[in-house]
Design an enzyme around this catalytic site. Structure first.
Site, mmCIF file in Angstrom:
data_model
loop_
_atom_site.group_PDB
_atom_site.id
_atom_site.type_symbol
_atom_site.label_atom_id
_atom_site.label_comp_id
_atom_site.label_asym_id
_atom_site.label_seq_id
_atom_site.Cartn_x
_atom_site.Cartn_y
_atom_site.Cartn_z
ATOM 1 N N GLU A 11 -6.721 4.899 8.102
ATOM 2 C CA GLU A 11 -6.522 6.317 7.762
ATOM 3 C C GLU A 11 -7.794 6.899 7.153
ATOM 4 O O GLU A 11 -8.100 8.082 7.320
ATOM 5 C CB GLU A 11 -5.321 6.448 6.812
ATOM 6 C CG GLU A 11 -4.013 6.236 7.574
ATOM 7 C CD GLU A 11 -2.890 5.635 6.754
ATOM 8 O OE1 GLU A 11 -2.964 5.668 5.512
ATOM 9 O OE2 GLU A 11 -1.929 5.134 7.367
ATOM 10 N N LYS B 282 0.056 4.263 -0.344
ATOM 11 C CA LYS B 282 -0.603 5.448 0.228
ATOM 12 C C LYS B 282 -0.386 6.661 -0.698
ATOM 13 O O LYS B 282 -0.353 6.493 -1.909
ATOM 14 C CB LYS B 282 -0.119 5.684 1.665
ATOM 15 C CG LYS B 282 -0.279 4.418 2.528
ATOM 16 C CD LYS B 282 -0.045 4.623 3.996
ATOM 17 C CE LYS B 282 -0.242 3.308 4.735
ATOM 18 N NZ LYS B 282 -0.074 3.428 6.171
ATOM 19 N N ASN C 45 0.868 -1.185 0.000
ATOM 20 C CA ASN C 45 0.000 0.000 0.000
ATOM 21 C C ASN C 45 0.904 1.233 0.000
ATOM 22 O O ASN C 45 1.496 1.561 1.021
ATOM 23 C CB ASN C 45 -0.903 -0.036 1.249
ATOM 24 C CG ASN C 45 -1.750 1.207 1.372
ATOM 25 O OD1 ASN C 45 -1.824 2.028 0.442
ATOM 26 N ND2 ASN C 45 -2.414 1.359 2.505
ATOM 27 N N GLY D 142 2.971 2.442 10.812
ATOM 28 C CA GLY D 142 3.984 3.483 10.679
ATOM 29 C C GLY D 142 4.749 3.774 11.962
ATOM 30 O O GLY D 142 5.477 4.761 12.044
ATOM 31 N N GLU E 208 -5.000 -4.762 10.942
ATOM 32 C CA GLU E 208 -3.984 -3.717 11.080
ATOM 33 C C GLU E 208 -4.247 -2.932 12.355
ATOM 34 O O GLU E 208 -5.053 -1.991 12.350
ATOM 35 C CB GLU E 208 -4.059 -2.730 9.905
ATOM 36 C CG GLU E 208 -3.657 -3.286 8.575
ATOM 37 C CD GLU E 208 -3.139 -2.190 7.642
ATOM 38 O OE1 GLU E 208 -2.110 -2.429 7.013
ATOM 39 O OE2 GLU E 208 -3.746 -1.115 7.548
ATOM 40 N N SER F 164 3.736 -1.892 10.275
ATOM 41 C CA SER F 164 5.202 -1.950 10.455
ATOM 42 C C SER F 164 5.817 -3.281 10.042
ATOM 43 O O SER F 164 6.789 -3.746 10.651
ATOM 44 C CB SER F 164 5.577 -1.596 11.903
ATOM 45 O OG SER F 164 5.195 -0.263 12.190
HETATM 46 P P1 13P Z 1 3.216 0.545 7.606
HETATM 47 O O1 13P Z 1 3.668 -0.762 7.015
HETATM 48 O O2 13P Z 1 3.952 1.733 7.061
HETATM 49 O O3 13P Z 1 3.157 0.488 9.087
HETATM 50 O O4 13P Z 1 1.697 0.756 7.098
HETATM 51 C C1 13P Z 1 0.801 -0.266 7.246
HETATM 52 C C2 13P Z 1 -0.407 0.075 6.502
HETATM 53 O O5 13P Z 1 -1.158 0.946 6.879
HETATM 54 C C3 13P Z 1 -0.675 -0.666 5.260
HETATM 55 O O6 13P Z 1 -1.974 -0.452 4.838
#
Ligand code: 13P
Length: 258
Positions: A101, A12, A10, A174, A168, A213
Site C-alpha cells: 500500500e 493499517k 497490521n 484484502g 504478500e 487474506s
Molecule cells: P489482509 O490480511 O487484510 O489481506 O491484509 C494483509 C496485509 O496487507 C497485511 O500487511
C-alpha cells in the site's frame, strides 16, 4: 523440534486510540493461561497515534508493538514525518517497511525501502519488509523475477539488525483469495535462498512470513510449509477473538523446523 512462529497484526488505518487500547486488553485476556510465547511470537502494529497507548497496556506481556512505516533520519524538518527513533521512544520495537500500500499510494521504491530498513536498524527496530507481485505480474508468470528484484537492493548491504521478510502477493491482500500453500513455500524457499547466498551466516536469522487474506482457518496450511515462519495479518487481526484463534492455530500447527 518445532520452530517459533511469528504473527504480526497490521491494523493499517483502523481503530481509534481507545479502540486500539481496548483491543490490546481483550487480546491479553484471550491469550491468558494457554499462549506460549516461546512457540508463537505476537506483534501488533496499530496506527502511529496508538503505539504509545498500546505499548503501555502490553508492557509486562510478551506481545510487542510495531510501527507501520517510518521516515528516514531521527528528527528534523519533515512535516508529518515519524522517524524510527520516535517509534522506538513510543514503545515500538518493530516496524513494517515497504508495504505494497505504501509502494502504491506513497510511491515507495526499493531504494527508499532499503534506506528505511537501515534507518529502522539505527533506531533499534526490527524491520519487516513486504514484497510480492501484482496480479498482472503473476499472470505474466513474473512472480519469481519480481520477488528477486525486490530483494536485490535490500540484500546488497550488510545485515545490521533484525530483518523479517513478508511475502504478500498484492492480489491476495484484502481479497479473500490466497495462493496455494505450496506456491508460498516455493517463494519462501527462493527468499531463503537469496538471503543465504548474500548472508550465509545469517540465513536462519531472517524469517519469511506469508501475508494476504490470512485467517484462523487457512493459517495452518501456510505454517505447515517448511520455509514459512509466520504470517503478516491485516483484516483478520482487527478482531481480538480471531487474532487469538490464529495464535492458537500457530501454536498447534507450526512452523515446521527447517
Ligand atoms: P489482509 O490480511 O487484510 O489481506 O491484509 C494483509 C496485509 O496487507 C497485511 O500487511
Amino acid at each position: 523440534m518445532q520452530g517459533r512462529a511469528l504473527l504480526i497484526g497490521n491494523w493499517k488505518m483502523n481503530k481509534t486510540v481507545e479502540g486500539s487500547a481496548g483491543h490490546a486488553r481483550t487480546l491479553i485476556r484471550a491469550l491468558e493461561d494457554w499462549w506460549d510465547p516461546k512457540l508463537v511470537q505476537v506483534v501488533l502494529a496499530p496506527t502511529a497515534l496508538a503505539i504509545a497507548a498500546v505499548g503501555r497496556i502490553l508492557a509486562g506481556t510478551d506481545i510487542a508493538v510495531a510501527g507501520q512505516n517510518l521516515e528516514l533520519g531521527t528528527e528534523g524538518a519533515l512535516t508529518g514525518g515519524i522517524s524510527g527513533y520516535l517509534l522506538y521512544e513510543a514503545g515500538a520495537r518493530w516496524v513494517i517497511v515497504g508495504h505494497s500500500e505504501r509502494r502504491q499510494h506513497f510511491a515507495e521504491d526499493d531504494a527508499l525501502i532499503t534506506e528505511k530498513v537501515k534507518a529502522a536498524w539505527q533506531a533499534g527496530l526490527n524491520a519487516v519488509v513486504c514484497i510480492g507481485e501484482t496480479e498482472a505480474e503473476r499472470n505474466q508468470g513474473a512472480t519469481e523475477r519480481v520477488v528477486r528484484q525486490q530483494l536485490n537492493l535490500l540484500l546488497a548491504g550488510p545485515l545490521k539488525g533484525g530483518l523479517t521478510i513478508a511475502y504478500e502477493p498484492v492480489w491476495a491482500i484484502g481479497s479473500g483469495r490466497v495462493p496455494e500453500p505450496e506456491e508460498v513455500a516455493e517463494i519462501a524457499a527462493i527468499i531463503h535462498g537469496e538471503v543465504g547466498a548474500r548472508w550465509p551466516e545469517a540465513e536462519n536469522r531472517v524469517a519469511v512470513l506469508y501475508g494476504g487474506s490470512v485467517n484462523a482457518k487457512n493459517l495452518g496450511g501456510f505454517l505447515n510449509q517448511a520455509d514459512v515462519g509466520g504470517a503478516l495479518i491485516g483484516g483478520a487481526s482487527l478482531a481480538a477473538g480471531e487474532m487469538a484463534a490464529m495464535v492458537r492455530a500457530a501454536q498447534q500447527e507450526g512452523p515446521r523446523a527447517r
